[in-house]
Design an enzyme around this catalytic site. Sequence first.
Site, short mmCIF file in Angstrom:
data_model
loop_
_atom_site.label_atom_id
_atom_site.label_comp_id
_atom_site.label_asym_id
_atom_site.label_seq_id
_atom_site.Cartn_x
_atom_site.Cartn_y
_atom_site.Cartn_z
N TYR A 1 0.83 -1.20 0.00
CA TYR A 1 0.00 0.00 0.00
C TYR A 1 0.87 1.26 0.00
O TYR A 1 1.37 1.70 1.04
CB TYR A 1 -0.93 0.02 1.21
CG TYR A 1 -1.84 -1.18 1.34
CD1 TYR A 1 -2.21 -1.94 0.23
CD2 TYR A 1 -2.35 -1.56 2.58
CE1 TYR A 1 -3.05 -3.03 0.36
CE2 TYR A 1 -3.19 -2.65 2.72
CZ TYR A 1 -3.53 -3.39 1.60
OH TYR A 1 -4.36 -4.48 1.72
N HIS B 1 0.02 -12.25 1.50
CA HIS B 1 -0.71 -11.24 0.73
C HIS B 1 -0.75 -11.62 -0.75
O HIS B 1 0.29 -11.67 -1.42
CB HIS B 1 -0.02 -9.88 0.88
CG HIS B 1 -0.87 -8.73 0.46
ND1 HIS B 1 -0.38 -7.46 0.32
CD2 HIS B 1 -2.20 -8.65 0.14
CE1 HIS B 1 -1.36 -6.64 -0.05
NE2 HIS B 1 -2.46 -7.35 -0.18
#
Length: 330
Positions: free
Chosen positions: A56, A141
């Site tokens: 992110y 992830h």
Amino acid sequence: MHHVRLGRSAVTTTRLSFGGAAIGNLFTAVDDATAAAAVDAAWTAGIRTFDTAPHYGLGLSERRLGTALHGRPRAEYQLSTKVGRLLDPVSEPAGDDLAHGFAVPATHRRRWDFSADGVRRGLEQSLLRLGTDRVDTVYLHDPDDHLDQALTEAYPALDQLRSEGVIGAIGAGMNQSAALTRVVRETDVDVVLLAGRYTLLDQSALADLLPAASERGVSVVIGGVFNSGLLADPRPGATFDYAAAAPELVERALRMQEVCARHGVPLRAAAVRFAFGHPAVAGVLVGARNAEEITDAARQFGLPIPPGLWDELKTSGLLPAGVPVPKDGT
């Protein structure tokens, strides 16, 4: 806000948690003060579970979240981040990272690494960016295209860290249910984070992941409850899974909004609460880029939902008859 234990771990989550992608400048930039205010508003609303990832904003979300939480009692909140992408600095940064969805300078290059060493190095880097000595939960992830390595190398490394008490819980996060179902069946993860596949518009996880999680005692956290926008503000041009929504989906969302209005409930409130009808669901994760967004999400989460709303959504064919729905007080 009510806390729920994640699987068989000692880690808990508040029923509503804060997703940190937006404060990593997802699609558009926000400044440091706005990002900090979003975290402050989440805390004020009773949220005590905060999620982020190196992906992110090339680490920006982790740095901002760590700064915003600094000084708060560490025992009072739960913090999660993710592994699988290492951030390598580039010698001559040029341009931005919008090709990957983030409005930040391209100072680093992502490199997939689900090896045991990659997991340890990734976690060490995250702790430095977060400015903390521990995180509670670590997610694999997006291992979709690296699933075998994630299962045979990354997961055992996290399992070792869990057994040593370095981390409290292990999870995996994806936007598809099939691979997560395999993770649930082949490992002893505590929690999975599923984005967009168990919402008012998409209940595909009912076919595989949710039954498997219930059987194995694995908690499920649901993200993407607005399907990237359509369920927050249904209209032509709204997005569904980050692309323009098909006309038939827009029409369906608008019909849902009409049903909700007849029961005096915003569609946003029904979207946030829907997933709690399934017993495997421990929490819902909502991303926010400012204080107003997370305050609104918490307000919607707290609104009472008349049982008749769910009944009408089913009788009108907008929800399948067999889909579990929240009971009073859920």
